[in-house]
Motif scaffolding. Structure first.
Motif, PDB file in Angstrom:
ATOM      1  N   VAL A   1       1.193  11.781   7.464  1.00  0.00           N
ATOM      2  CA  VAL A   1       1.830  12.891   6.589  1.00  0.00           C
ATOM      3  C   VAL A   1       3.157  13.325   7.260  1.00  0.00           C
ATOM      4  N   LEU A   2       4.251  13.190   6.379  1.00  0.00           N
ATOM      5  CA  LEU A   2       5.531  13.536   6.878  1.00  0.00           C
ATOM      6  C   LEU A   2       6.011  14.283   5.843  1.00  0.00           C
ATOM      7  N   ASN A   3       6.052  15.411   5.686  1.00  0.00           N
ATOM      8  CA  ASN A   3       6.377  16.428   4.301  1.00  0.00           C
ATOM      9  C   ASN A   3       7.714  16.327   4.234  1.00  0.00           C
TER      10      ASN A   3
ATOM     11  N   MET B   1       1.399  23.991  -0.086  1.00  0.00           N
ATOM     12  CA  MET B   1       2.373  24.974  -0.090  1.00  0.00           C
ATOM     13  C   MET B   1       3.952  24.884  -0.539  1.00  0.00           C
ATOM     14  N   ALA B   2       4.081  23.652  -0.950  1.00  0.00           N
ATOM     15  CA  ALA B   2       5.333  23.246  -1.665  1.00  0.00           C
ATOM     16  C   ALA B   2       5.736  24.365  -2.664  1.00  0.00           C
ATOM     17  N   PHE B   3       7.014  24.600  -2.690  1.00  0.00           N
ATOM     18  CA  PHE B   3       7.637  25.558  -3.805  1.00  0.00           C
ATOM     19  C   PHE B   3       6.851  26.743  -4.201  1.00  0.00           C
ATOM     20  N   ASN B   4       6.606  27.444  -3.215  1.00  0.00           N
ATOM     21  CA  ASN B   4       6.198  28.743  -2.977  1.00  0.00           C
ATOM     22  C   ASN B   4       4.317  28.682  -3.617  1.00  0.00           C
ATOM     23  N   ASP B   5       3.929  27.690  -2.790  1.00  0.00           N
ATOM     24  CA  ASP B   5       2.570  27.494  -3.152  1.00  0.00           C
ATOM     25  C   ASP B   5       2.168  26.939  -4.445  1.00  0.00           C
ATOM     26  N   LYS B   6       3.148  26.517  -5.136  1.00  0.00           N
ATOM     27  CA  LYS B   6       2.701  25.687  -6.327  1.00  0.00           C
ATOM     28  C   LYS B   6       1.995  24.335  -6.058  1.00  0.00           C
ATOM     29  N   GLY B   7       2.664  23.558  -4.819  1.00  0.00           N
ATOM     30  CA  GLY B   7       2.122  22.526  -4.621  1.00  0.00           C
ATOM     31  C   GLY B   7       2.901  21.430  -5.234  1.00  0.00           C
ATOM     32  N   ALA B   8       3.080  20.268  -4.559  1.00  0.00           N
ATOM     33  CA  ALA B   8       3.837  19.200  -4.968  1.00  0.00           C
ATOM     34  C   ALA B   8       3.268  17.871  -4.093  1.00  0.00           C
ATOM     35  N   PHE B   9       3.502  16.569  -4.876  1.00  0.00           N
ATOM     36  CA  PHE B   9       3.136  15.512  -4.116  1.00  0.00           C
ATOM     37  C   PHE B   9       4.236  14.570  -4.042  1.00  0.00           C
ATOM     38  N   TRP B  10       4.074  13.561  -3.143  1.00  0.00           N
ATOM     39  CA  TRP B  10       5.188  12.607  -3.085  1.00  0.00           C
ATOM     40  C   TRP B  10       4.474  11.098  -2.704  1.00  0.00           C
ATOM     41  N   LEU B  11       5.050  10.243  -2.699  1.00  0.00           N
ATOM     42  CA  LEU B  11       4.720   9.078  -2.231  1.00  0.00           C
ATOM     43  C   LEU B  11       5.123   8.520  -0.732  1.00  0.00           C
ATOM     44  N   SER B  12       4.375   8.102  -0.029  1.00  0.00           N
ATOM     45  CA  SER B  12       4.701   7.281   1.317  1.00  0.00           C
ATOM     46  C   SER B  12       4.368   5.948   1.347  1.00  0.00           C
ATOM     47  N   ASN B  13       4.974   5.302   2.216  1.00  0.00           N
ATOM     48  CA  ASN B  13       4.620   3.888   2.646  1.00  0.00           C
ATOM     49  C   ASN B  13       3.610   3.964   3.799  1.00  0.00           C
ATOM     50  N   GLU B  14       3.264   5.161   4.457  1.00  0.00           N
ATOM     51  CA  GLU B  14       2.634   5.274   5.817  1.00  0.00           C
ATOM     52  C   GLU B  14       1.442   6.318   5.266  1.00  0.00           C
TER      53      GLU B  14
ATOM     54  N   THR C   1       0.947  -1.344  -0.004  1.00  0.00           N
ATOM     55  CA  THR C   1      -0.003  -0.189  -0.001  1.00  0.00           C
ATOM     56  C   THR C   1       0.863   1.335   0.057  1.00  0.00           C
ATOM     57  N   ILE C   2       0.373   2.105  -0.758  1.00  0.00           N
ATOM     58  CA  ILE C   2       1.357   3.436  -1.081  1.00  0.00           C
ATOM     59  C   ILE C   2       0.276   4.561  -0.918  1.00  0.00           C
ATOM     60  N   TYR C   3       0.773   5.625  -0.322  1.00  0.00           N
ATOM     61  CA  TYR C   3      -0.153   6.808  -0.243  1.00  0.00           C
ATOM     62  C   TYR C   3       0.375   7.993  -1.089  1.00  0.00           C
ATOM     63  N   LYS C   4      -0.261   8.528  -1.995  1.00  0.00           N
ATOM     64  CA  LYS C   4      -0.026   9.801  -2.565  1.00  0.00           C
ATOM     65  C   LYS C   4      -0.276  10.702  -1.750  1.00  0.00           C
ATOM     66  N   GLN C   5       0.662  11.465  -1.411  1.00  0.00           N
ATOM     67  CA  GLN C   5       0.414  12.842  -0.221  1.00  0.00           C
ATOM     68  C   GLN C   5       0.768  14.086  -1.251  1.00  0.00           C
ATOM     69  N   TYR C   6       0.056  14.961  -0.620  1.00  0.00           N
ATOM     70  CA  TYR C   6       0.169  16.468  -1.330  1.00  0.00           C
ATOM     71  C   TYR C   6       0.135  17.462  -0.366  1.00  0.00           C
ATOM     72  N   CYS C   7       1.110  18.428  -0.758  1.00  0.00           N
ATOM     73  CA  CYS C   7       1.359  19.668   0.320  1.00  0.00           C
ATOM     74  C   CYS C   7       1.086  20.838  -0.790  1.00  0.00           C
TER      75      CYS C   7
ATOM     76  N   CYS D   1       2.357  19.281   7.240  1.00  0.00           N
ATOM     77  CA  CYS D   1       1.842  20.084   5.952  1.00  0.00           C
ATOM     78  C   CYS D   1       1.407  19.021   4.929  1.00  0.00           C
ATOM     79  N   GLY D   2       0.210  18.897   4.681  1.00  0.00           N
ATOM     80  CA  GLY D   2      -0.189  18.205   3.241  1.00  0.00           C
ATOM     81  C   GLY D   2      -1.454  17.111   3.847  1.00  0.00           C
ATOM     82  N   SER D   3      -1.738  16.523   2.688  1.00  0.00           N
ATOM     83  CA  SER D   3      -3.113  15.681   2.972  1.00  0.00           C
ATOM     84  C   SER D   3      -2.647  14.242   2.089  1.00  0.00           C
ATOM     85  N   VAL D   4      -3.569  13.306   2.517  1.00  0.00           N
ATOM     86  CA  VAL D   4      -3.318  12.124   1.513  1.00  0.00           C
ATOM     87  C   VAL D   4      -4.227  12.196   0.418  1.00  0.00           C
ATOM     88  N   LYS D   5      -3.932  12.018  -0.763  1.00  0.00           N
ATOM     89  CA  LYS D   5      -4.685  12.056  -1.895  1.00  0.00           C
ATOM     90  C   LYS D   5      -5.035  10.957  -2.590  1.00  0.00           C
TER      91      LYS D   5
END
Length: 164
Positions: free
Chosen positions: A144-146, A128-141, A120-126, A156-160
């Motif tokens: 949210v740990l940005n 505010m990243a990169f001057n409010d452009k926003g960016a996502f990352w993948l997590s195994n938990e 199980t992988i979680y796509k998480q999104y912040c 900062c962020g949420s699971v998408k």
């Protein structure tokens, strides 16, 4: 006449048996290939999570080390991942690493979505990243740990999306 019927029946049974074995062998080969792909993707994702965790901890040296280790293991995913990994591995500038990590995350997301790693992988999104452009990352938990802000905005962020 009766012998021809028996021979025709035996021939038909033989052909049906051979076709069944061929189909079974083909299914087994496909399953083995899928399992191999899943294991390769799982190795890449595990290395990616090491890079992410280092960025979460604001540890540029550890991110550099984890990226260098992952470059060796990317296999079939090398074309889409190694440029970002080499950028992370070649600098001590954590902000430059985070920019490269965004590209790495986008490229790995496509592979994770298509390949299925058996985890199980979680796509998480912040936002505010990169001057409010926003960016996502993948997590195994799910927590949210940005990796883009580290300790300064750790949660900062949420699971998408949840990818299984």
């Amino acid at each position: 006449m009766r012998i021809k019927s028996i021979l025709a029946f035996a021939l038909a049974a033989l052909i049906m048996t051979a076709c069944g074995k061929t189909e079974k062998a083909s299914d087994e080969q496909a399953q083995a290939s899928t399992k191999e792909t899943n294991e390769a993707l799982k190795v890449v994702l595990t290395g990616y999570f090491d890079v992410k965790d280092a960025l979460v901890s604001d540890d540029a040296a550890k991110a550099k080390e984890a990226a260098a280790a992952l470059v060796i293991s990317t296999g079939d995913y090398a074309n889409s991942l190694n440029e970002s990994l080499n950028t992370i591995a070649s600098t001590d500038d954590i902000e430059a690493q985070r920019v490269a990590f965004e590209t790495l995350s986008m490229n790995l997301y496509d592979a994770a979505k298509a390949g299925g790693a058996g985890m199980t992988i979680y796509k998480q999104y912040c936002p505010m990243a990169f001057n409010d452009k926003g960016a996502f990352w993948l997590s195994n938990e799910k927590q949210v740990l940005n990796p883009y802000f580290g300790a300064s905005m750790l949660r900062c962020g949420s699971v998408k999306e949840e990818i299984n």
